[in-house]
Structures are given as C-alpha cells and as structure tokens.
Design a protein around this motif. Structure first.
Motif, PDB file in Angstrom:
ATOM      1  N   VAL A   1      -5.964   5.886   9.981  1.00 47.52           N
ATOM      2  CA  VAL A   1      -5.394   4.838   9.137  1.00 47.52           C
ATOM      3  C   VAL A   1      -6.229   4.745   7.865  1.00 47.52           C
ATOM      4  O   VAL A   1      -7.448   4.587   7.925  1.00 47.52           O
ATOM      5  CB  VAL A   1      -5.370   3.491   9.876  1.00 47.52           C
ATOM      6  N   ASP A   2      -5.565   4.838   6.722  1.00 48.24           N
ATOM      7  CA  ASP A   2      -6.261   4.756   5.438  1.00 48.24           C
ATOM      8  C   ASP A   2      -6.287   3.344   4.877  1.00 48.24           C
ATOM      9  O   ASP A   2      -7.228   2.961   4.178  1.00 48.24           O
ATOM     10  CB  ASP A   2      -5.597   5.695   4.422  1.00 48.24           C
ATOM     11  N   GLN A   3      -5.253   2.563   5.186  1.00 44.49           N
ATOM     12  CA  GLN A   3      -5.173   1.221   4.609  1.00 44.49           C
ATOM     13  C   GLN A   3      -4.283   0.335   5.460  1.00 44.49           C
ATOM     14  O   GLN A   3      -3.253   0.765   5.974  1.00 44.49           O
ATOM     15  CB  GLN A   3      -4.619   1.268   3.177  1.00 44.49           C
ATOM     16  N   ILE A   4      -4.715  -0.925   5.620  1.00 47.04           N
ATOM     17  CA  ILE A   4      -3.869  -1.956   6.208  1.00 47.04           C
ATOM     18  C   ILE A   4      -3.153  -2.662   5.066  1.00 47.04           C
ATOM     19  O   ILE A   4      -3.783  -3.167   4.132  1.00 47.04           O
ATOM     20  CB  ILE A   4      -4.705  -2.963   7.016  1.00 47.04           C
ATOM     21  N   LEU A   5      -1.845  -2.685   5.121  1.00 46.47           N
ATOM     22  CA  LEU A   5      -1.039  -3.270   4.046  1.00 46.47           C
ATOM     23  C   LEU A   5      -0.785  -4.747   4.326  1.00 46.47           C
ATOM     24  O   LEU A   5      -0.561  -5.152   5.473  1.00 46.47           O
ATOM     25  CB  LEU A   5       0.288  -2.530   3.928  1.00 46.47           C
ATOM     26  N   THR A   6      -0.819  -5.547   3.269  1.00 48.77           N
ATOM     27  CA  THR A   6      -0.578  -6.988   3.396  1.00 48.77           C
ATOM     28  C   THR A   6       0.313  -7.475   2.263  1.00 48.77           C
ATOM     29  O   THR A   6       0.407  -6.848   1.197  1.00 48.77           O
ATOM     30  CB  THR A   6      -1.897  -7.793   3.361  1.00 48.77           C
ATOM     31  N   SER A   7       0.936  -8.615   2.518  1.00 53.13           N
ATOM     32  CA  SER A   7       1.714  -9.299   1.484  1.00 53.13           C
ATOM     33  C   SER A   7       1.641 -10.786   1.769  1.00 53.13           C
ATOM     34  O   SER A   7       1.989 -11.231   2.880  1.00 53.13           O
ATOM     35  CB  SER A   7       3.170  -8.820   1.499  1.00 53.13           C
ATOM     36  N   ASN A   8       1.145 -11.559   0.790  1.00 51.61           N
ATOM     37  CA  ASN A   8       1.022 -13.015   0.957  1.00 51.61           C
ATOM     38  C   ASN A   8       0.227 -13.373   2.220  1.00 51.61           C
ATOM     39  O   ASN A   8       0.637 -14.234   3.006  1.00 51.61           O
ATOM     40  CB  ASN A   8       2.410 -13.664   0.990  1.00 51.61           C
TER      41      ASN A   8
END
Length: 540
Positions: free
Chosen positions: A274-281
């Motif tokens: 996993v390269d990045q955990i994505l988030t929004s708000n």
C-alpha cells in the motif's frame, strides 16, 4: 468501481486474526511479501532446513483466539517443553534448569541459594495474581476517551461504563495489594528481582524476560512490566508463562489462519504494498497500491506499525488535523535491539557445563530455551552500556538459544538440527555495515562455542537477520519486534495514543490492529481480535 466492506493493510498474524473475526462479507487483505504471516513464518532458506526465521516460540497467543477459531482442530500442534529454561555457564556442573514444576525449580534454585528456593513460590504467586487481574483486559478494548464521532452508537457508552465498573470492582477486590502492584509496574526488572532473590544466576535467568527485544537496561524504570508481559501466556490450561514449539515452525499458525480466511471468502493479495491511504473530509475512502490499482472502502484496518501507518501512508494535510495524536505516534520508541540467527547444524550443541552429569547428552536437556551471558547481572549491564557508548554490539552478548528439532522432526533432515538464537544488544541505530555484520556473525559463533565447543564445527549454514533487515523484510519500524516499545506510557489505552480505545484513530473509518496497539507485541492475536470485535459492535 468495486468497493470492499473492509480493507486490511498487511498480512501478519494480527491482520489474519482480524479478518477471521470481522463480520463483513467482502474483505480485501493486502500483503507486501510473497506470503502471509508477517513474523510468524517458516522459510526454507537452506535446502532441507525450515527455519522459523523471525518469531520462533508460542506462548502469548490468547486462549480466546485459540478456542474461538478452533485452531487445534484445524491442525495446530504444540510441543510442550519438560525443561523450559536452561541457563548455562562455562563451568563444569554449574547450570540452572527450570520448568513449570515448582518442586523441580526449587531444587535447582537451592543449588545456588536456599533462601531463594524458599521464596520462589511466593514470587510466582505474586506474578500470577497480576496476570489473573490483567488477563480479562487483554481480551477487551480499552476505555474510549475520544469524543463520540461518526458511526458510533449509544451501546458503546454503556459498555464503557461497564468497563469502568469492572475496573472499580477489581480495584476494590485488590485494595490490600494495589500499591504493591503499582510499585511493581514502576520498578526496573533489577529492582523487582533484587527484592525477591539474592543469587545472580536466578535473577539473570528471570531478568532476561524483562529486557528481551527492547533497547533498555535491566535498571530501566518500569521494565518490570516487560518481564510480566513475557510470562503471562496461557496456551496450556492451568499453567502460566509456558512457551512451546509449533510443529512445522511458526508458519504453521499463519497457514491455518490464512486457510480459515480463504474458506471465509476473504480476498488475499500478496506482493502488493500500500502506497497511500486515501481520505476525503476526514473519512477514509480507499488505498492506492504498488500494482497501480486503487481499492475502495470506508473501513481501512492497518496491521503495520503506527508510525508507518501515519507517517508514510497518510498525506501531510491529514496528519496536521490532529497534531497531538500524530505527535504521540511519531515519538513512540522503537530502536530494535535484537539480531536473529538461524543455524543449520550437523549436531546439537554440547555445552561443557553438562559434562559428566545426567544431562551430558544434549537431547536430554536442550528442549527448552538456553540462556547464555546472563549468569551475572553486571555482564548484562555492561552489554547495554557498551552500546549506549557507541559500540554496535558488546563483547558481552546475551543469547537466547533454542533447538526446535529436539521436538520437531519435520523441519530438518534426519540426524541434523536447527539452532535459532536471538542476540542482544545489537541496536538498530548502531553504525551497521557489511564489515560490522561479519564481525557480529563471527563473534556470536565464537561466543556460543565458548560454552559449547563443538558448535562452530557443526555449522552447515548461517542465516542472520539484523534489526535493519527485520525492518526491510517485515516493515517493522526500526526492527522493533513489538511494533513499538512496551514502556509504561505506551500500554493499554495509551498504545499508541490515549483516546480512541487503542484501535480507533482520529480519522473516521481508519483502525489499527497490529502489535502497536493494546495489549502489545508477540504472536498474540489479541490486537486483531479486539479491533475486529470493536468494529463489529460499534461501527454502523
């Protein structure tokens, strides 16, 4: 766009346990190596010899995990050790053997101190009482001091109240000893043991549990808890602190857990990081991976260390939203202290302290953990101080040595053996290079050979894994085998930061299930189980 009910980052034993317990139907588990299991691996690095390359004994696996997942019925087989601890010296006839039989232990201890043998039962009873008190909380998520946020229900408030009431009841039941327990938790291992015993060889034997895996001294305040951590295993009924070999090596546990997840329908992908955990708000939405794919879910569970999760996988903007939590994670101590050695040998080590005794044949005694270099407390102090003063490792090594082939005939060619050692202190932050590694390898072999003269000539192959390589291979920050130091400030709800019950985080939908959470490190399964049950009970 496929969306998963939950995505688990990492495939170590806690991740596999969490996946087994989750009620979600559509689960994706992502593992960066070619095989699941994390540190619980069996690898044939040298033809015919199957090494438990990293972790090598089982004790801390919670009975709840073993029983609820029916691990025995799925093939888990343990070898109980009639002699569990063997402290050797360089002197003929001088050694200390211990096991779960109090009478046997007291006879051995009396060789060095009659007084120590007389108080040994009382010492064990004291630790047993603390373990009984602590055992309940190992299987529960800590009290949650965070604000009630998105996705939580009122049931959590009532359960937290019930937990606080249980704590109060336990405190009242133990009111006469509560200050003794507080004193114990704040003491160094040496302070605690000096209060009980006088003989160095006994204190040295017991104190190894208070330093193993940690870059701390036997005199470090609050290190007594680490001693407790290593003797609170309950894998055998009515017995505490026993360690066992797993048939087929530690990878057998991981294979069983992996198979259970496959039968459940969990989608397992290996060789993907996993390269990045994505988030929004402030809500997780998915993960971006090394296979150039993005996988989506509103529930992300990370089994890697807290530092990797929050420093490497989240954006700087996300970390800035809760500076206290991220500061706690950033400043969690790591600095792995051990190098693992796996030797393929033509014969078992023959320790000269057993010459002329009933234990002269190594197969009669090398059935537990053999301790080298702990006969004198000052030797352990010097080993630590040498590294603090800048040496990559000390001339005075501390070695924990096991011969799993004394029990398990499935992991090496007939008549040959495996010797596995955890060597301390070899700090991650030392000045490591190829020359230093070569020097350490030679010194470890020569050091063991001082106790067992046949050892050096018996070696067929040496596998050496330094803290740096543990970090590289297993993604364990600074090679710390516990995913973070087991210091007093990083226990229970403070592991890795206070609030959020240890498994939750300030980011909605992001959870932790690795050994960097309560109740800590070792092949335990409790962090994975507790995290999954928390999500099952309270996440809508």
């Amino acid at each position: 766009m496929k969306k998963y009910d939950a995505i688990i980052i990492g495939g170590g034993h806690n991740a596999l346990v969490a996946a087994c317990y989750l009620k979600h139907k559509n689960i994706l588990l992502l593992e960066r190596r070619h095989v699941t299991g994390g540190a619980a691996q069996t690898e044939e690095v040298y033809p015919g010899f199957k090494f438990s390359r990293f972790s090598y004994l089982l004790s801390l696996m919670r009975p709840s995990v073993i029983n609820e997942l029916n691990l025995y019925s799925h093939g888990l087989k343990l070898f109980r050790r009639p002699i569990s601890s063997i402290t050797v010296t360089k002197n003929k006839g001088e050694y200390l053997l211990m096991n779960s039989d109090s009478t046997f232990c007291k006879q051995e201890i009396a060789k060095f101190s009659k007084r120590d043998s007389e108080v040994y039962d009382e010492y064990n009873q004291f630790l047993s009482e603390i373990i009984d008190l602590w055992s309940y909380y190992q299987d529960k998520y800590p009290y949650d001091t965070s604000a009630r946020g998105k996705g939580y229900n009122i049931k959590k408030s009532f359960d937290d109240l019930g937990l606080l009431l249980r704590m109060g009841q336990d405190g009242w039941k133990n009111k006469d000893k509560i200050y003794d327990y507080i004193q114990f938790m704040s003491q160094s291992s040496s302070q605690f043991l000096n209060k009980w015993f006088e003989s160095d060889i006994l204190k040295g034997t017991l104190i190894t549990d208070g330093i193993i895996g940690e870059m701390i001294s036997i005199d470090t305040p609050a290190s007594a808890y680490i001693l407790l951590h290593h003797v609170m295993g309950e894998i055998f009924p009515n017995s505490k602190g026993e360690w066992a070999f797993v048939e087929g090596g530690m990878g057998s546990i991981s294979k069983i857990l992996t198979k259970l997840n496959e039968q459940k329908g969990v989608e397992i992908k290996t060789n993907i990081s996993v390269d990045q955990i994505l988030t929004s708000n402030n809500q997780v939405t998915g993960v971006k991976c090394s296979d150039n794919n993005t996988y989506y879910s509103d529930t992300i569970i990370s089994s890697v260390t807290p530092r990797i999760t929050f420093e490497k996988l989240l954006s700087p903007d996300q970390k800035a939203k809760n500076p206290k939590y991220f500061s706690d994670v950033k400043h969690m101590e790591y600095n792995g202290a051990c190098t693992k050695f796996n030797f393929a040998v033509s014969e078992m080590p023959k320790f000269k302290c057993f010459e002329g005794t009933k234990y002269e044949k190594p197969e009669s005694v090398l059935i537990g953990t053999t301790h080298l270099g702990c006969e004198r407390l000052d030797t352990l102090r010097q080993a630590y101080q040498d590294c603090i003063n800048g040496k990559s490792f000390s001339d005075n090594l501390f070695v924990d040595l096991v011969v799993p082939t004394a029990h398990d005939k499935t992991i090496a060619p007939q008549g040959q053996h495996i010797v596995q050692c955890l060597v301390q202190y070899t700090p991650y932050k030392a000045n490591w290079n190829d020359q230093i590694k070569k020097q350490l390898k030679e010194q470890v072999i020569d050091y063991i050979s001082q106790y067992a003269p046949n050892f050096k000539k018996s070696i067929l192959y040496t596998d050496m894994v330094t803290p740096q390589e543990i970090e590289q291979l297993l993604n364990m920050t600074e090679g710390n085998i516990f995913h973070g130091a087991l210091t007093l400030d990083k226990l229970y709800g403070n592991r890795p930061s206070n609030g959020y019950n240890s498994y939750g985080t300030p980011i909605n939908g992001l959870f932790l299930c690795g050994s960097g959470t309560h109740p800590g490190g070792g092949v335990m399964g409790a962090p994975g189980r507790n995290c999954a049950q928390y999500i099952n009970n309270y996440l809508k």
